[in-house]
Write an enzyme that holds these catalytic residues in place. Structure first.
Site, mmCIF file in Angstrom:
data_model
loop_
_atom_site.group_PDB
_atom_site.id
_atom_site.type_symbol
_atom_site.label_atom_id
_atom_site.label_comp_id
_atom_site.label_asym_id
_atom_site.label_seq_id
_atom_site.Cartn_x
_atom_site.Cartn_y
_atom_site.Cartn_z
ATOM 1 N N CYS A 132 -1.610 1.777 8.041
ATOM 2 C CA CYS A 132 -1.622 1.306 9.420
ATOM 3 C C CYS A 132 -2.684 0.208 9.488
ATOM 4 C CB CYS A 132 -1.910 2.451 10.378
ATOM 5 S SG CYS A 132 -3.472 3.295 10.057
ATOM 6 N N HIS A 153 3.127 -6.994 -22.072
ATOM 7 C CA HIS A 153 3.792 -7.361 -20.818
ATOM 8 C C HIS A 153 4.867 -8.411 -21.108
ATOM 9 C CE1 HIS A 153 4.318 -8.634 -16.624
ATOM 10 N NE2 HIS A 153 3.672 -7.534 -16.269
#
Length: 629
Positions: free
Chosen positions: A28, A550
């Protein structure tokens, strides 16, 4: 010094028991909200040591981390690390939740993302009030009409904004959710409502109601649409789902929206407005004081989000007393006053800094840093703030202070300008001053325990650390050699067009532009983790080096497309074992850069990783590539 949010994300993930322990994350304005599988794996002390974190809180099975103004950066960093976010299904975390908790979470998810738009719209209305108050424009001018139209957009089309957010909360196709909102706001339907003729659908009456500015009908309808989608998907043949599913969903949802849910939501909304007016009429100024005093504790339960649509609905239906928002202003300002009192009185430098920052934050309506980091932590200040908020609320109630837009902080001052004239502005300022001063004074009178054992312990540990020289470099008996995982052209890590790798944030190493779509184990070791998208492999050698391979940049977006894995997490493999195969040409065709970095992520345990080949030279998979020394 700029914060490394990627590093903060790693710390949080580790303290939360690892990524595999996190089932869902959303946020929030001020809190990161986690659902986890095993709460015993959470190390709260480590989380509280993180810079920017002012507190933690459990709400049933939701673990809340109070991050204040830095919540967006931390959320993005966690999302970038692959933590499941609020767009992911959360069946595991929802199953054990109570009905009330589910309702509160749903309302939070629907309303919280709207706050920036509501704030902007509200402040535009304030500007308009100021322009007319000081006679800079008249309410009959074109300028007035245009600015008024801009300010009304968010409120008028509120069902669309809510539908977009509710679609994520209830996992409904967003375009269909917006379609339903459009049914409520269609100009044709608005015209039918305005006419004298009755509206029916196959003989069934449709209630004439206006749904602009409404909150509840669209939330209820999107929730129901979720179950309609499930039903339709179950009964339609596979070969016609693409066409039939959305058509049936709308044909079923739209009549329900107009005939049943719309009128029901309107009744509920009007009922809430009547309830608020009833409380104001019967309890008068007392109810404002009670709500203001209890607001900090309502915030602790997360129930304050449930009050937002009630307050908005009261304003939308013509209410001006704004009971909810007036109470919030008093409560938030009181938290600020108490925090500033702590900042002045405390002898602890860390607490002074935290309380000062939290006080400013609370003035702007973000009270969690003040509540969890200062007042609640020190106990007596939260009592002082609650009493002061109650006093401020009673003053506001006695003076009949009104808010003309939704505001809950110091920015409410211009929002006091409206139909009641400048006297309401004066009364509003008096209410704010009383809330702040009373809280400041009461905090001084009540006092607090300034030094906490945990803080003193940290100081002691810090002093001991200064006295004792540390050497984190792991002594090596022999060098660790890592082979090339792919065949291709050698590149320096600094050549990788990604700052995380180029600046060695994740560790030291080198890169290869692959010429073959096969990735092999660089040494004997264990596959610690292979991502679901298959583009990233975390490998631990038998000698202890932690290696990240990666494959390409941003290839996580392919979600495993064109990748095939031959190993799983925990597999022990020998050097040269095929780990992953990928379609090199197809990935290039999608526009992705296939440069493949290999970095030693625990390089702090060593000195450096040295590339054994010169840049731009060809290398074959299995050739010596890196030496860790």
């Amino acid at each position: 010094m700029k914060k490394d949010y990627a590093e903060i994300a790693d710390t949080l993930i580790a303290a939360l028991g690892g990524k595999e322990n996190i089932t869902r994350l959303f946020h929030c304005m001020t809190r990161l909200r986690f659902y986890v599988k095993d709460r015993t794996k959470i190390n709260e002390k480590e989380i509280l040591k993180v810079s920017g974190i002012s507190g933690v809180n459990w709400h049933e099975d939701q673990f809340q981390v109070i991050a204040g103004n830095e919540v967006n950066e931390m959320y993005k960093a966690l999302e970038n690390k692959g933590v499941p976010t609020d767009d992911a299904p959360a069946a595991e975390s929802q199953s054990s939740k109570s009905v009330v908790s589910k309702i509160i979470d749903s309302i939070t998810g629907c309303m919280t993302p709207m706050i920036p738009a509501l704030t902007a719209a509200g402040m535009i209305k304030v500007v308009l009030s100021l322009l007319t108050t000081f006679h800079l424009v008249t309410d009959t001018s074109s300028t007035y009409q245009v600015i008024s139209m801009i300010g009304d957009v968010t409120f008028y089309f509120m069902p669309f904004l809510i539908a977009a957010n509710a679609a994520k909360v209830f996992r409904v196709n967003q375009s269909l959710a917006l379609f339903i909102a459009g049914v409520y706001l269609s100009p044709a339907f608005v015209s039918m409502v305005a006419s004298d003729a009755a509206i029916t659908l196959f003989g069934l009456p449709i209630t004439k109601a206006t749904y602009s500015y409404s909150v509840i009908p669209v939330i209820l309808m999107v929730w129901i649409t979720h179950y309609i989608e499930l039903l339709v998907d179950r009964i339609t043949p596979k070969m016609v789902k693409l066409i039939l599913n959305p058509t049936l969903v709308i044909l079923i949802s739209a009549p329900i929206a107009l005939i049943v849910v719309g009128p029901l939501g309107t009744i509920i909304g009007n009922g809430l407005a009547v309830a608020i007016n009833f409380l104001s009429a019967k309890l008068g100024f007392i109810i404002v004081g009670i709500l203001a005093a209890t607001f900090p504790f309502i915030v602790m339960t997360g129930m304050h989000h449930a009050l937002t649509p009630i307050g908005l609905n009261a304003i939308a239906t013509g209410g001006t007393d704004s009971l909810i928002f007036v109470s919030q202003v008093c409560a938030n300002i009181a938290q600020s006053g108490s925090s500033f009192a702590v900042a002045v009185k405390s002898k602890n430098e860390n607490m002074k800094q935290l309380a000062s920052a939290a006080g400013v934050s609370a003035l702007m309506g973000i009270t969690e840093p003040a509540l969890y980091g200062v007042t609640l932590k020190l106990k007596r200040p939260v009592v002082a703030a609650a009493i002061a908020a109650g006093i401020g609320g009673i003053v506001g109630g006695l003076l009949h202070v009104s808010l003309y837009i939704a505001q809950n902080c110091i920015m409410a001052i211009p929002a006091f300008i409206g139909e009641k004239g400048m006297s309401n502005l004066l009364y509003g300022i008096i209410m704010i001053v009383v809330s702040f001063v009373a809280s400041f004074v009461l905090t001084f009178i009540f006092g607090f325990e300034d030094a906490e054992p945990e803080q003193e312990e940290k100081k002691t540990e810090s002093k001991e650390a200064e006295k004792t020289p540390q050497n984190n470099t792991k002594p090596l008996v022999e060098k660790i050699e890592l082979c090339a995982p792919v065949s291709g052209t050698v590149k320096a890590l600094s050549d990788v067009p990604d700052k995380t790798f180029a600046e060695k944030v994740l560790g030291d190493g080198a890169a290869i532009i692959p010429e073959e779509g096969k990735v092999y184990a660089p040494a004997d070791g264990t596959v610690a983790n292979i991502m679901d998208s298959k583009h990233g492999i975390m490998f631990v050698t038998d000698s202890g080096a932690e290696v990240l391979i990666h494959i390409g940049l941003d290839t996580v977006n392919l979600k495993g497309k064109y990748f095939k894995s031959y190993v799983s997490d925990g597999d022990k493999v020998k050097k040269g074992t095929l780990l992953v195969e990928f379609d090199l040409e197809a990935i290039k065709g999608e526009g992705y850069n296939l440069i493949t970095p290999m970095v030693v992520t625990n390089i702090s345990d060593y000195i450096k990783a040295v590339c054994m080949e010169k840049e731009n030279t060809a290398i074959n998979a299995g050739d010596k590539f890196l030496t860790v020394v």
